[in-house]
Write an enzyme that holds these catalytic residues in place. Structure first.
Site, mmCIF file in Angstrom:
data_model
loop_
_atom_site.group_PDB
_atom_site.id
_atom_site.type_symbol
_atom_site.label_atom_id
_atom_site.label_comp_id
_atom_site.label_asym_id
_atom_site.label_seq_id
_atom_site.Cartn_x
_atom_site.Cartn_y
_atom_site.Cartn_z
ATOM 1 N N SER A 280 27.219 70.532 105.439
ATOM 2 C CA SER A 280 28.316 71.054 104.630
ATOM 3 C C SER A 280 29.089 69.907 103.957
ATOM 4 O O SER A 280 28.498 69.129 103.207
ATOM 5 C CB SER A 280 29.221 71.939 105.493
ATOM 6 O OG SER A 280 30.081 72.711 104.701
ATOM 7 N N ASP B 149 24.703 82.122 101.791
ATOM 8 C CA ASP B 149 25.701 81.057 101.850
ATOM 9 C C ASP B 149 26.233 80.805 100.451
ATOM 10 O O ASP B 149 25.442 80.612 99.518
ATOM 11 C CB ASP B 149 25.037 79.789 102.417
ATOM 12 C CG ASP B 149 25.957 78.576 102.470
ATOM 13 O OD1 ASP B 149 27.151 78.699 102.149
ATOM 14 O OD2 ASP B 149 25.470 77.500 102.846
ATOM 15 N N HIS C 207 25.870 80.154 106.372
ATOM 16 C CA HIS C 207 26.425 78.810 106.465
ATOM 17 C C HIS C 207 26.986 78.607 107.870
ATOM 18 O O HIS C 207 27.830 79.378 108.328
ATOM 19 C CB HIS C 207 27.544 78.627 105.435
ATOM 20 C CG HIS C 207 28.035 77.223 105.319
ATOM 21 N ND1 HIS C 207 27.531 76.348 104.389
ATOM 22 C CD2 HIS C 207 28.958 76.524 106.017
ATOM 23 C CE1 HIS C 207 28.134 75.186 104.505
ATOM 24 N NE2 HIS C 207 29.013 75.266 105.502
#
Length: 309
Positions: free
Chosen positions: A156, A251, A281
């Site tokens: 991320s 996501d 995610h």
């Protein structure tokens, strides 16, 4: 494009214990308190040979945690940057994936507790990432690592920092980085892709949370145009290390991660890109509960082993 039924149950449980960022929760300190109080799975730590917490020298005394594998020295070195929207999380939240990388690859893993926003806005995290990689290269031999086999990894926001560090190293002629593992990386502040619209809610990470994260991180929206905030906006991606890019189907960040992989490939950079269907995610690291996460863990380890052996 829907979550796998098992993934949907897990995503809902994670969402229930996570702050509603950008809507009910807008203060970073409050968000951290909620996250710290949330229940965590009662799992035994994955075995590694040893761990040690250190403070790197320098003005910010950057905390890192080093994981040594059960493997002979000198071992490859992987510098890992955690996710959390540049605002949340730290060494403890990402202990399991770092242990897994060390155990699965035989590499020494250095997890970096970079400075968080909004107390420390862009480019503080990117500067800390560069500091950590430079330190790891310079001191690798002292802790049993091979400075010639240095990789970066992150999930991320940490994936953004890993990508940015590779750009920084290329542009500054070092330190040389052999590989980059990018797990559903943040690559663009624009937040205008189809996956942002399709998966704005319902998959753990929401579009509202991402808007809030960017508001915390960037001193001004115009900073999102800079490639050290949005690596997808770099004019040239040639000359970067080979990459493995992992994305989750459901996501908001899916399209920008895949766009970055495509641009790397177009620039002549070897890339292994894989989208995991039915996942959300945050699924990486849930290998104890989700078969897709176990497959992602093996893909990441295989890519690193191939690059660093």
């Amino acid at each position: 494009m829907a979550l796998d039924p098992r993934a949907a149950v897990i995503a809902a449980a994670m969402t229930a214990g996570f702050p509603e960022l950008g809507t009910r929760v807008t203060d970073a300190a409050q968000a951290r308190r909620i996250l710290a109080a949330a229940p965590r799975p009662d799992l035994d730590p994955l075995p590694v040979a040893a761990t040690e917490d250190l403070l790197l020298p320098g003005p910010h005394r950057l905390p890192v945690r080093i994981y040594w594998p059960h493997a002979p020295a000198p071992a490859p070195v992987v510098v890992f940057f955690h996710g959390g929207g540049f605002t949340l999380c730290g060494l403890d939240t990402h202990d399991r994936p770092c242990r897994a990388l060390a155990a699965d690859t035989g590499a020494i893993v250095i997890s970096v507790d970079y400075r968080l926003a909004p107390e420390h806005r862009f480019p503080a995290a990117a500067d800390d990432a560069r500091t950590a990689v430079t330190w790891a290269r310079a001191h690798a031999a002292a802790f049993g690592g091979d400075p010639e086999r240095l990789a970066v990894a992150g999930d991320s926001a940490g994936g953004a920092l890993a990508a940015v560090t590779c750009l920084d190293a290329r542009d500054a002629a070092g330190p040389p980085i052999a590989f980059q593992l990018l797990i559903y990386p943040v690559t663009d502040a624009a937040q205008d892709t189809a996956s942002y619209r399709q998966h704005a809610e319902g998959g753990f990470l929401t579009a509202a949370a991402m808007r809030w994260y960017w508001q915390q991180y960037l001193p001004h929206p115009s900073h999102g145009l800079h490639h050290r905030a949005s690596p997808l906006r770099a004019a040239d991606l040639s000359g970067l290390p080979p990459a493995c890019v992992i994305t989750a189907e459901c996501d908001p960040l899916r399209d920008e991660g895949e766009a970055y992989a495509a641009r790397l490939s177009e620039a002549g950079v070897p890339v292994r890109a894989h989208r995991f269907p039915g996942t959300f995610h945050g699924f990486y690291g849930l290998d104890h509960a989700l078969p897709a996460a176990a497959r992602a863990r093996e893909l990441a380890a295989s890519a690193l082993r191939d690059a660093l052996t």
